[in-house]
Motif scaffolding. Structure first.
Motif, mmCIF file in Angstrom:
data_model
loop_
_atom_site.group_PDB
_atom_site.id
_atom_site.type_symbol
_atom_site.label_atom_id
_atom_site.label_comp_id
_atom_site.label_asym_id
_atom_site.label_seq_id
_atom_site.Cartn_x
_atom_site.Cartn_y
_atom_site.Cartn_z
ATOM 1 N N GLN A 3 0.835 -1.190 0.000
ATOM 2 C CA GLN A 3 0.000 0.000 0.000
ATOM 3 C C GLN A 3 0.877 1.249 0.000
ATOM 4 O OE1 GLN A 3 -0.546 -2.406 2.731
ATOM 5 N NE2 GLN A 3 -2.728 -2.816 2.802
ATOM 6 N N LEU A 8 -2.992 5.579 2.957
ATOM 7 C CA LEU A 8 -3.169 5.587 4.405
ATOM 8 C C LEU A 8 -3.701 6.931 4.879
ATOM 9 C CD1 LEU A 8 -2.683 4.094 7.124
ATOM 10 C CD2 LEU A 8 -0.371 5.074 7.118
ATOM 11 N N LEU A 13 -7.453 3.007 3.680
ATOM 12 C CA LEU A 13 -7.059 1.750 4.306
ATOM 13 C C LEU A 13 -7.741 1.529 5.653
ATOM 14 C CD1 LEU A 13 -3.229 1.867 3.499
ATOM 15 C CD2 LEU A 13 -5.086 0.904 2.135
ATOM 16 N N ALA A 16 -7.966 -1.856 7.891
ATOM 17 C CA ALA A 16 -6.978 -2.827 7.381
ATOM 18 C C ALA A 16 -6.433 -3.703 8.505
ATOM 19 C CB ALA A 16 -5.833 -2.091 6.685
ATOM 20 N N LEU A 19 -0.779 -4.152 6.802
ATOM 21 C CA LEU A 19 -0.285 -2.934 6.164
ATOM 22 C C LEU A 19 1.170 -3.133 5.772
ATOM 23 C CD1 LEU A 19 -0.673 0.097 5.432
ATOM 24 C CD2 LEU A 19 0.135 0.629 7.748
ATOM 25 N N ILE A 32 -0.578 5.475 10.997
ATOM 26 C CA ILE A 32 -0.757 4.036 11.244
ATOM 27 C C ILE A 32 -1.628 3.806 12.473
ATOM 28 C CG2 ILE A 32 0.464 1.899 11.876
ATOM 29 C CD1 ILE A 32 2.762 2.782 10.089
ATOM 30 N N LEU A 35 -5.309 2.827 12.517
ATOM 31 C CA LEU A 35 -5.706 1.424 12.303
ATOM 32 C C LEU A 35 -5.588 0.601 13.590
ATOM 33 C CD1 LEU A 35 -3.733 0.826 8.957
ATOM 34 C CD2 LEU A 35 -6.068 1.663 9.219
ATOM 35 N N LEU A 39 -5.375 -3.416 13.003
ATOM 36 C CA LEU A 39 -4.088 -3.813 12.424
ATOM 37 C C LEU A 39 -3.440 -4.958 13.200
ATOM 38 C CD1 LEU A 39 -2.150 -3.077 10.104
ATOM 39 C CD2 LEU A 39 -0.891 -1.656 11.755
ATOM 40 N N LEU A 42 2.148 -5.631 10.438
ATOM 41 C CA LEU A 42 2.750 -4.393 9.952
ATOM 42 C C LEU A 42 4.096 -4.713 9.331
ATOM 43 C CD1 LEU A 42 2.840 -1.312 9.681
ATOM 44 C CD2 LEU A 42 3.751 -1.216 12.033
#
Length: 423
Positions: A3, A8, A13, A16, A19, A32, A35, A39, A42
């Motif tokens: 991605q 993001l 996203l 998600a 990621l 980040i 998420l 998530l 990662l």
């Protein structure tokens, strides 16, 4: 699928679970954390990161993190405070230090291959769920004895370090089944002699496949079809290409192994390379490699089943090949279904020597290493039996014996082969 930072930041996203961001990142993108409630995986491999934020534990569902090929000099201590983290991958950084605080107690899988680590903290013994530990290509001169507390450890990679020997307690660990230690001072050995085949004598046709250590092409040599493996010349998760080549050559000839026809001394890019016979195109890998979820166990197709005849053919072939290798002072180190080629009717060929290590045959260490690898064979038997069309009590008993927690009580490969012959 990779991605982008733009996706993001735009909110595309949202929700998600996984990621993957690459593109020269020098700072951890704060977006980040949007998420945090979803998530789990990662992947920030291939950037220019040297630190992670102190509030990383806000990613409370994060199970797996990859930060390989970055610029870390220390394994970030904040990792140890992430509540759900079970897998950490920081391969090919510049890591010198591994703080005790960086190791979450629930850790199952740690990858620190190709760094500059000289010492592991004793606190690694607190990671009692550890199953997979990959440390090849560092500067370790010793392993902490506290590692014995990691009773679930099944796979260990310590090739290409500075170890003067294996600690006595290591082969006695109850579940250890896959070990690679080539390229340490105590295990270095000269390359066995092999025929030389000039690059100009080969006619390269097309690529057959690619693995962690090299690329395999189909070619012709003296009018005969052959396979040419050209090594990438870099550290792999298992170890060094020259150690794999030495094991392949040293293995000699056996019907369940792929022989080496010769080495190529004059590759145009000066890369190490081997020439081998072309295997039967009807041979296929017995299984797929382990997944994140299975950790140390191979992944078979849902529909895969084996007849009793096919199972016995595979088991006998692999046991025979392993007995042959150990008699020559070679431990395969990666005895897995995904490294076994099979035609579906019982013919089996054991390949991929990337994790192979050499030792002195007939020594006390040799016997201990054989019983260690016998456990890997026990796992293979167990997997085949789970998918067999018939119940085979004698093979089931052998599998159970191969998986005994006390390594000294396990059978040697010669005994396993004899029991399979009678099954």
């Amino acid at each position: 699928m990779m991605q982008t930072l733009q996706q993001l930041r735009s909110g595309q996203l949202a929700g998600a679970v996984r990621l993957q961001l690459r593109g020269g990142l020098t700072d951890f993108p704060r977006e980040i954390f949007d998420l945090a409630d979803t998530l789990e995986i990662l992947d920030l491999t291939g950037n220019a990161l040297s630190a992670l934020p102190d509030d990383l534990p806000r990613l409370h569902r994060l199970r797996i993190i990859f930060c390989s090929e970055n610029q870390f000099t220390e394994l970030p201590a904040v990792l140890g405070r992430c509540p759900s983290l079970t897998m950490i991958g920081f391969k090919a950084n510049r890591i010198v230090s591994v703080p005790a605080a960086a190791l979450p107690p629930q850790l199952r899988w740690l990858i620190l291959t190709d760094n500059r680590i000289e010492q592991l903290p004793a606190e690694i013994g607190r990671c009692t769920d550890m199953q997979k530990l990959m440390l090849s290509g560092n500067r370790l001169s010793a392993l902490p004895p506290e590692l014995t507390h990691c009773g679930k450890l099944e796979l260990l990679r310590i090739s290409a370090n500075k170890l003067s020997g294996l600690p006595e307690w290591l082969p006695a660990m109850p579940r250890l089944a896959w070990l690679a230690f080539a390229g340490n001072p105590f295990s270095e050995a000269a390359m066995p002699p092999a025929a030389s085949i000039s690059w100009g004598e080969l006619h390269i046709l097309h690529k057959l496949g690619e693995g962690a250590s090299g690329v395999i092409n189909q070619a012709t040599f003296n009018g005969e079809p052959v396979a040419v493996k050209v090594y990438k010349g870099a550290m792999t998760s298992d170890g060094l290409p020259e150690q794999e080549m030495a094991a392949c050559i040293g293995a000699g000839t056996h019907p369940n192994l792929i022989p080496v026809l010769g080495t190529i001394p004059d590759h145009p890019a000066r890369l190490p390379a081997l020439v081998m016979p072309l295997v039967d195109p009807g041979l296929r890998s017995l299984a797929g490699p382990p997944s994140f979820a299975s950790c140390t166990r191979d992944v078979y197709a849902d529909h895969q089943r084996f007849s009793a005849e096919a199972l016995l053919g595979i088991a006998r072939g692999v046991a025979s090949a392993a007995a042959h290798l150990h008699a020559r002072g070679i431990m395969h180190g990666d005895l897995y279904a995904h490294n076994i080629l099979n035609c579906g009717t019982g013919k089996a060929v054991l390949g991929d020597f990337g994790g192979a290590s050499r030792f002195e045959p007939g020594s006390a260490l040799a016997a201990a290493l054989e019983r260690l690898e016998v456990r890997a064979f026990g796992y293979l038997l167990e997997e085949l039996l789970e998918r067999c069309e018939e119940e085979l009590p004698l093979v089931r008993a052998l599998a159970n014996d191969c998986l005994r927690p006390a390594p000294a009580t396990r059978p040697a490969f010669a005994e396993a082969l004899a029991r399979l012959a009678a099954a």
